[in-house]
Write an enzyme that holds these catalytic residues in place. Structure first.
Site, PDB file in Angstrom:
ATOM      1  CB  SER A   1      -0.940   0.015   1.214  1.00  0.00           C
ATOM      2  OG  SER A   1      -0.204   0.154   2.414  1.00  0.00           O
TER       3      SER A   1
ATOM      4  CE  LYS B   1      -3.052   2.539   4.707  1.00  0.00           C
ATOM      5  NZ  LYS B   1      -2.867   1.671   3.523  1.00  0.00           N
TER       6      LYS B   1
END
Length: 288
Positions: free
Chosen positions: A92, A163
């Site tokens: 990701s 993230k």
């Protein structure tokens, strides 16, 4: 002290020792011992010789075990309060982070009044925002896993995520403009860290980040489950600041990828949100 004469080798040409005068002999003659200055006898202080006996030092395996245990405890304390390695399990955050990377997270970055900024890569606990609250499991198994994860020897908990911060409290984040770019507080953002071939988002959204929370997204947008996926969930995909574990500082493994994280300049031109707030409220659609 033993005062009996000691046999020593003597050069035949050297004169014999002078006879001892009984009137001056005090019975405490000293004999020079090689390697000791001024004929002083070696020290026999019990404090200096104690510990030479293996029985007094204890088994070597015990000392080794205690030293190893102390090192593990020290590492756990450091990983809990200062810096902790994390194993990257997914794609990701490519190309910034790759599967199998060991990421060192600075846990002091936000401990003294500082807060996450736009562009920071952060690790956070997604409980209550990205994943629902989980029932308590086996405490022993959980403790062992947490210890291994703290040392970077096991994958992080399924509630831990890494993230990039795209919006902070008060920001309005919109995707996408006519050129397919994200804008923050009305300013278009060029994102050089995106995975090659990825668009900023395949799903449009227009949200205002509540105070004390973050809007976060992965660098590999087509492979990232992030704030976009939870627009319809409790919290609207926002991550509370107090759930942030720390800021990514170093890639420490493998050696070929050993590097420090540098601050991105992608958000330098983004203005602060208006003090009175944005004129429109948050709205958006789910991320397929």
């Amino acid at each position: 002290m033993d005062t009996e004469a000691q046999h020593t080798e003597r050069d035949p040409s050297s004169p014999a020792d002078p006879p001892v005068d009984p009137a001056t002999d005090d019975g405490s003659r000293s004999v020079r011992v090689p390697g000791t200055p001024d004929g002083d006898a070696p020290s026999e202080d019990p404090e200096e010789t104690s510990g030479d006996d293996p029985a007094e030092r204890g088994p070597s395996w015990l000392r080794t075990g205690l030293t190893g245990a102390a090192c593990v405890v020290l590492l756990l304390l450091v990983s809990h309060f200062v810096a902790q390695p994390f194993l990257i399990p997914s794609r990701s955050m490519e190309p910034t982070l790759q599967v199998g990377d060991r990421l060192l997270v600075n846990k002091l970055a936000y401990r003294f009044g500082n807060e996450p900024a736009r562009g920071d890569v952060v690790v956070f606990d997604g409980t209550g925002s990205f994943v629902p609250e989980q029932p308590a499991g086996n405490p022993v198994t959980g403790l062992l896993h947490d210890a291994a994860a703290s040392l970077g020897l096991a994958a992080p908990d399924e509630t831990d995520f890494v993230k990039r911060v795209v919006g902070t409290g008060g920001d309005r984040v919109v995707c996408c403009d006519t050129d397919g770019r994200i804008s923050v507080n009305g300013t278009r953002v060029e994102e050089p860290y995106l995975a090659p071939g990825d668009r900023p988002s395949d799903v449009p959204f227009d949200i205002v980040v509540p105070p004390g929370t973050l809007w976060v997204m992965g660098d590999h947008r087509s492979q990232s489950s992030d704030s976009r996926d939870h627009l319809g969930s409790p919290g609207g995909g926002m991550v509370p600041v107090d759930r942030v574990v720390g800021r990514a500082a170093w890639i420490v493994w493998p050696v070929g990828r050993w590097t420090a994280f540098e601050r991105t300049g992608a958000y330098d031109s983004v203005p602060a949100p208006p003090a009175a707030g944005h004129p429109t409220g948050p709205r958006g659609s789910g991320h397929g």
